[in-house]
Scaffold this active site. Sequence first.
Site, PDB file in Angstrom:
ATOM      1  N   ASN A  28      -6.473   5.846  -1.755  1.00  0.00           N
ATOM      2  CA  ASN A  28      -5.788   5.390  -2.964  1.00  0.00           C
ATOM      3  C   ASN A  28      -6.280   6.136  -4.197  1.00  0.00           C
ATOM      4  O   ASN A  28      -7.414   6.626  -4.247  1.00  0.00           O
ATOM      5  CB  ASN A  28      -5.915   3.869  -3.139  1.00  0.00           C
ATOM      6  CG  ASN A  28      -7.343   3.356  -3.137  1.00  0.00           C
ATOM      7  OD1 ASN A  28      -8.226   3.904  -2.474  1.00  0.00           O
ATOM      8  ND2 ASN A  28      -7.584   2.275  -3.860  1.00  0.00           N
ATOM      9  N   MET A  29      -5.388   6.223  -5.194  1.00  0.00           N
ATOM     10  CA  MET A  29      -5.677   6.957  -6.422  1.00  0.00           C
ATOM     11  C   MET A  29      -5.170   6.165  -7.626  1.00  0.00           C
ATOM     12  O   MET A  29      -4.051   5.655  -7.615  1.00  0.00           O
ATOM     13  CB  MET A  29      -5.003   8.339  -6.402  1.00  0.00           C
ATOM     14  CG  MET A  29      -5.425   9.225  -5.237  1.00  0.00           C
ATOM     15  SD  MET A  29      -4.503  10.796  -5.201  1.00  0.00           S
ATOM     16  CE  MET A  29      -5.181  11.619  -6.654  1.00  0.00           C
ATOM     17  N   GLU A  30      -6.003   6.087  -8.655  1.00  0.00           N
ATOM     18  CA  GLU A  30      -5.651   5.441  -9.919  1.00  0.00           C
ATOM     19  C   GLU A  30      -5.903   6.434 -11.043  1.00  0.00           C
ATOM     20  O   GLU A  30      -6.831   7.245 -10.959  1.00  0.00           O
ATOM     21  CB  GLU A  30      -6.499   4.181 -10.118  1.00  0.00           C
ATOM     22  CG  GLU A  30      -6.341   3.155  -8.993  1.00  0.00           C
ATOM     23  CD  GLU A  30      -7.506   2.188  -8.882  1.00  0.00           C
ATOM     24  OE1 GLU A  30      -7.452   1.318  -7.998  1.00  0.00           O
ATOM     25  OE2 GLU A  30      -8.479   2.314  -9.674  1.00  0.00           O
TER      26      GLU A  30
ATOM     27  N   HIS B 140      -1.076   4.484  -3.255  1.00  0.00           N
ATOM     28  CA  HIS B 140      -1.733   3.672  -2.235  1.00  0.00           C
ATOM     29  C   HIS B 140      -2.210   4.566  -1.096  1.00  0.00           C
ATOM     30  O   HIS B 140      -1.662   5.645  -0.859  1.00  0.00           O
ATOM     31  CB  HIS B 140      -0.776   2.611  -1.707  1.00  0.00           C
ATOM     32  CG  HIS B 140      -0.312   1.629  -2.742  1.00  0.00           C
ATOM     33  ND1 HIS B 140      -0.357   0.265  -2.552  1.00  0.00           N
ATOM     34  CD2 HIS B 140       0.195   1.808  -3.989  1.00  0.00           C
ATOM     35  CE1 HIS B 140       0.110  -0.352  -3.622  1.00  0.00           C
ATOM     36  NE2 HIS B 140       0.456   0.568  -4.508  1.00  0.00           N
TER      37      HIS B 140
ATOM     38  N   GLU C 137      -1.965   4.368   2.137  1.00  0.00           N
ATOM     39  CA  GLU C 137      -0.955   4.655   3.158  1.00  0.00           C
ATOM     40  C   GLU C 137       0.034   5.706   2.659  1.00  0.00           C
ATOM     41  O   GLU C 137       0.426   6.606   3.411  1.00  0.00           O
ATOM     42  CB  GLU C 137      -0.209   3.371   3.539  1.00  0.00           C
ATOM     43  CG  GLU C 137      -1.097   2.325   4.199  1.00  0.00           C
ATOM     44  CD  GLU C 137      -1.727   1.350   3.209  1.00  0.00           C
ATOM     45  OE1 GLU C 137      -2.020   0.219   3.618  1.00  0.00           O
ATOM     46  OE2 GLU C 137      -1.923   1.718   2.022  1.00  0.00           O
TER      47      GLU C 137
ATOM     48  N   CYS D 105      -0.405  -3.629   1.918  1.00  0.00           N
ATOM     49  CA  CYS D 105       0.309  -4.524   1.012  1.00  0.00           C
ATOM     50  C   CYS D 105       1.811  -4.425   1.283  1.00  0.00           C
ATOM     51  O   CYS D 105       2.285  -3.537   2.001  1.00  0.00           O
ATOM     52  CB  CYS D 105       0.002  -4.171  -0.443  1.00  0.00           C
ATOM     53  SG  CYS D 105       0.690  -2.588  -0.970  1.00  0.00           S
TER      54      CYS D 105
ATOM     55  N   CYS E 118       3.423  -1.026   0.562  1.00  0.00           N
ATOM     56  CA  CYS E 118       3.214   0.019   1.566  1.00  0.00           C
ATOM     57  C   CYS E 118       4.010  -0.243   2.835  1.00  0.00           C
ATOM     58  O   CYS E 118       4.480   0.691   3.489  1.00  0.00           O
ATOM     59  CB  CYS E 118       1.732   0.148   1.900  1.00  0.00           C
ATOM     60  SG  CYS E 118       0.788   0.900   0.562  1.00  0.00           S
TER      61      CYS E 118
END
EC number: 3.5.4.5
Length: 294
Positions: free
Chosen positions: A89-91, A102, A104, A129, A132
Site C-alpha cells: 500500500n501507498m499513501e 491498496h 492488492e 477491504c 479491493c
Amino acid sequence: MHPRFQTAFAQLADNLQSALEPILADKYFPALLTGEQVSSLKSATGLDEDALAFALLPLAAACARTPLSNFNVGAIARGVSGTWYFGANMEFIGATMQQTVHAEQSAISHAWLSGEKALEAITVNYTPCGHCRQFMNELNSGLDLRIHLPGREAHALRDYLPDAFGPKDLEIKTLLMDEQDHGYALTGDALSQAAIAAANRSHMPYSKSPSGVALECKDGRIFSGSYAENAAFNPTLPPLQGALILLNLKGYDYPDIQRAVLAEKADAPLIQWDATSATLKALGCHSIDRVLLA
C-alpha cells in the site's frame, strides 16, 4: 540489499534467508520472483507454494509507503506464467486520500504492467477491504481468483464478494489483464512515447478515456502506468498510480523523478491532468507535460 528489506529479512527462517540473499543483493531487486526462482526457493526451504508466499509477505509489506496510517500491507500476486509479483500500500502526503493505493491494487498492477496475462491467486497479510474485492472482480480471472490469508483456508473471490456486481453486468467482454491496444501513434521523445504506449494499454470500457503516465528518473529509467477502470467506478486506478507503484517496487523514491508525461485525449469525458499534476507536485515533481492522443 535495499535498506527497506533488512528488518523483514532478518526475521526469516535461516534456510529462506540463505536462498533469498543472492536474489535480494541487488539494491534494485524488482520485487518479483520468476517461476524458476520460486521453484528454487521451494526446494531450498521445503515449503509448498502457499507456505512460501506467506513466508515472503513481510518482504512485500516492507515496500509499503504509509506516512499517514503506518499500517503496512503486503500482497503477492501469482501469475499464470509462474512469476510472483509483490505489492504494497501507498499513501501520499500533500495529496488527497483518494490517491491512495491498496496493496492488492499494487500487486495486481505490478503483474499487469509487467505483461502478465492472468492471475491464479493473491496472498495478502490482511483481509482485503471491499474496495479491493471490487477491484479484483474486474480481472479476467474473475470470481475464480484464489485469495490466501494467514490462518485461514484459501477461498475464491466469489466467497468474499457474494452477489457480485461487475463488468459482466454491464456487458463488458474485455477485462482487466486482457491484451488491449488502442492504436494511438507513438510520437515525440522517448518519455512521451512511453506515456502513449501506456495509454494504448488502458482498460477504460466505461468512459472511453484512455490515459497513460510515464515517469523519468534522474538515472534515465522510465516507469509507465496505464489507466484501469472498474465497473463500480470508484475502485478505478489512475495511470499515475500505476507508474508510482512500479517506481516504488523497483527500489526508487519520489525525489528520483525528474520529469513526467501524461498522455490523454483532449476531448475525453474524463480528464486526468489536474489530479495527476497536483499529486506529482505534492511529491516534489514540477516538470510535468501533457501529450494529446490523436
